[in-house]
Design a protein around this motif. Sequence first.
Motif, PDB file in Angstrom:
ATOM      1  N   UNK A 181       0.826  -1.205   0.000  1.00  0.00           N
ATOM      2  CA  UNK A 181       0.000   0.000   0.000  1.00  0.00           C
ATOM      3  C   UNK A 181       0.862   1.257   0.000  1.00  0.00           C
ATOM      4  N   UNK A 182       1.955   1.224   0.794  1.00  0.00           N
ATOM      5  CA  UNK A 182       2.858   2.373   0.823  1.00  0.00           C
ATOM      6  C   UNK A 182       3.510   2.618  -0.525  1.00  0.00           C
ATOM      7  N   UNK A 183       3.922   1.518  -1.214  1.00  0.00           N
ATOM      8  CA  UNK A 183       4.542   1.657  -2.533  1.00  0.00           C
ATOM      9  C   UNK A 183       3.544   2.206  -3.547  1.00  0.00           C
ATOM     10  N   UNK A 184       2.284   1.699  -3.475  1.00  0.00           N
ATOM     11  CA  UNK A 184       1.252   2.188  -4.383  1.00  0.00           C
ATOM     12  C   UNK A 184       0.976   3.666  -4.156  1.00  0.00           C
ATOM     13  N   UNK A 185       0.891   4.051  -2.870  1.00  0.00           N
ATOM     14  CA  UNK A 185       0.670   5.464  -2.562  1.00  0.00           C
ATOM     15  C   UNK A 185       1.854   6.318  -3.012  1.00  0.00           C
ATOM     16  N   UNK A 186       3.072   5.795  -2.807  1.00  0.00           N
ATOM     17  CA  UNK A 186       4.265   6.537  -3.235  1.00  0.00           C
ATOM     18  C   UNK A 186       4.285   6.707  -4.748  1.00  0.00           C
ATOM     19  N   UNK A 187       3.883   5.661  -5.478  1.00  0.00           N
ATOM     20  CA  UNK A 187       3.859   5.758  -6.949  1.00  0.00           C
ATOM     21  C   UNK A 187       2.842   6.795  -7.418  1.00  0.00           C
ATOM     22  N   UNK A 188       1.631   6.738  -6.834  1.00  0.00           N
ATOM     23  CA  UNK A 188       0.582   7.680  -7.255  1.00  0.00           C
ATOM     24  C   UNK A 188       0.977   9.115  -6.918  1.00  0.00           C
ATOM     25  N   UNK A 189       1.409   9.321  -5.674  1.00  0.00           N
ATOM     26  CA  UNK A 189       1.794  10.679  -5.261  1.00  0.00           C
ATOM     27  C   UNK A 189       3.034  11.140  -6.027  1.00  0.00           C
ATOM     28  N   UNK A 190       4.007  10.237  -6.211  1.00  0.00           N
ATOM     29  CA  UNK A 190       5.222  10.598  -6.936  1.00  0.00           C
ATOM     30  C   UNK A 190       4.944  10.992  -8.366  1.00  0.00           C
ATOM     31  N   UNK A 191       4.107  10.194  -9.049  1.00  0.00           N
ATOM     32  CA  UNK A 191       3.750  10.535 -10.438  1.00  0.00           C
ATOM     33  C   UNK A 191       3.002  11.860 -10.510  1.00  0.00           C
ATOM     34  N   UNK A 192       2.161  12.111  -9.513  1.00  0.00           N
ATOM     35  CA  UNK A 192       1.425  13.383  -9.486  1.00  0.00           C
ATOM     36  C   UNK A 192       2.383  14.553  -9.316  1.00  0.00           C
ATOM     37  N   UNK A 193       3.356  14.390  -8.417  1.00  0.00           N
ATOM     38  CA  UNK A 193       4.341  15.457  -8.204  1.00  0.00           C
ATOM     39  C   UNK A 193       5.201  15.665  -9.450  1.00  0.00           C
ATOM     40  N   UNK A 194       5.600  14.550 -10.085  1.00  0.00           N
ATOM     41  CA  UNK A 194       6.408  14.662 -11.309  1.00  0.00           C
ATOM     42  C   UNK A 194       5.640  15.406 -12.394  1.00  0.00           C
ATOM     43  N   UNK A 195       4.359  15.086 -12.557  1.00  0.00           N
ATOM     44  CA  UNK A 195       3.549  15.763 -13.582  1.00  0.00           C
ATOM     45  C   UNK A 195       3.431  17.251 -13.286  1.00  0.00           C
ATOM     46  N   UNK A 196       3.303  17.600 -12.001  1.00  0.00           N
ATOM     47  CA  UNK A 196       3.237  19.024 -11.647  1.00  0.00           C
ATOM     48  C   UNK A 196       4.541  19.730 -11.966  1.00  0.00           C
ATOM     49  N   UNK A 197       5.659  19.074 -11.650  1.00  0.00           N
ATOM     50  CA  UNK A 197       6.968  19.684 -11.915  1.00  0.00           C
ATOM     51  C   UNK A 197       7.173  19.884 -13.415  1.00  0.00           C
ATOM     52  N   UNK A 198       6.831  18.865 -14.203  1.00  0.00           N
ATOM     53  CA  UNK A 198       7.010  18.964 -15.653  1.00  0.00           C
ATOM     54  C   UNK A 198       6.085  20.019 -16.253  1.00  0.00           C
ATOM     55  N   UNK A 199       4.844  20.091 -15.749  1.00  0.00           N
ATOM     56  CA  UNK A 199       3.931  21.135 -16.233  1.00  0.00           C
ATOM     57  C   UNK A 199       4.463  22.518 -15.887  1.00  0.00           C
ATOM     58  N   UNK A 200       4.994  22.648 -14.660  1.00  0.00           N
ATOM     59  CA  UNK A 200       5.571  23.933 -14.269  1.00  0.00           C
ATOM     60  C   UNK A 200       6.770  24.300 -15.124  1.00  0.00           C
ATOM     61  N   UNK A 201       7.597  23.295 -15.446  1.00  0.00           N
ATOM     62  CA  UNK A 201       8.763  23.546 -16.302  1.00  0.00           C
ATOM     63  C   UNK A 201       8.333  23.987 -17.701  1.00  0.00           C
ATOM     64  N   UNK A 202       7.363  23.274 -18.283  1.00  0.00           N
ATOM     65  CA  UNK A 202       6.877  23.637 -19.618  1.00  0.00           C
ATOM     66  C   UNK A 202       6.230  25.016 -19.627  1.00  0.00           C
ATOM     67  N   UNK A 203       5.483  25.329 -18.553  1.00  0.00           N
ATOM     68  CA  UNK A 203       4.850  26.644 -18.474  1.00  0.00           C
ATOM     69  C   UNK A 203       5.895  27.748 -18.381  1.00  0.00           C
ATOM     70  N   UNK A 204       6.957  27.498 -17.598  1.00  0.00           N
ATOM     71  CA  UNK A 204       8.020  28.502 -17.467  1.00  0.00           C
ATOM     72  C   UNK A 204       8.743  28.709 -18.792  1.00  0.00           C
ATOM     73  N   UNK A 205       8.961  27.600 -19.524  1.00  0.00           N
ATOM     74  CA  UNK A 205       9.626  27.709 -20.828  1.00  0.00           C
ATOM     75  C   UNK A 205       8.753  28.469 -21.817  1.00  0.00           C
TER      76      UNK A 205
END
Length: 269
Positions: free
Chosen positions: A22-46
Amino acid sequence: MYVETIVNFLSTQGVDFGLKLLGALAAWIIGRWIISLVLKGFNAAVARGKRIDSTLAKYLTSILNVVFNIVLVLAILDIFGVRTTSFAALLAGAGLAIGTAWGGLLTHFAAGVFMQVLRPFKVGDFVQAGGVTGTVHEVGLFGTTIITPDNVMTIVGNNKIFSESIQNFSALPFRRVDCVAKVANSVDPVDAIARLKEAIAKVPNVAATPAPDIEILSFTPEGPLLCVRPYTHTDHYWQVYFDTHKAVVATFGAAGYPVPDTPLAPRNR
């Protein structure tokens, strides 16, 4: 036998494994969500900055996505107690080997990144870079494509361009056209200059400000050499260049100026 092993595992470590899962599943979901936010922020800044080429921006986004996902997978493996130290060392060693083997390309890539940020030129500019003169067709990750005036596609490594001097003929709104005209010794150069100023001012796309420079450049045995230097927008450089030469020929012909002759050396008697 396998059933007993599974039952024994579930009875002794099932709860702990379930919590880790359960912890790994939660880490994957939250991690992917954070990664998508970071990439969206990077693309928006560019996109907001508009200083990085779209091709380079997509490439950097893919690199960041891969790096973040590797970090996320290592973190999830650590949750299950998998020793990731050796795995990370293996990746580091592979990265070092690849970096050594591809060192030349990486220098071109790094130079390309700096070129995208500093913007010494853009697509469509007429430049002299890396020993090549022409119009910039594409600024790539590892090389820049330049179309030379004789319509030859030339690819120059970004590191070669960035490590040498760059001349951007399109950076400023006006460019000076350099031409010369020679008159015979019997011709009054002041009269020739006055006639040329009137004729050059009528050439299409010649700028009124700054005014064309027409003066005596030097003296030769055949006669004075005049510099004829009109200014024009960079888009009309070659048209003004050739039309200026035509105007010189037409003006001197209409004035009846003789052709400059080379003085003959006296014969020894």
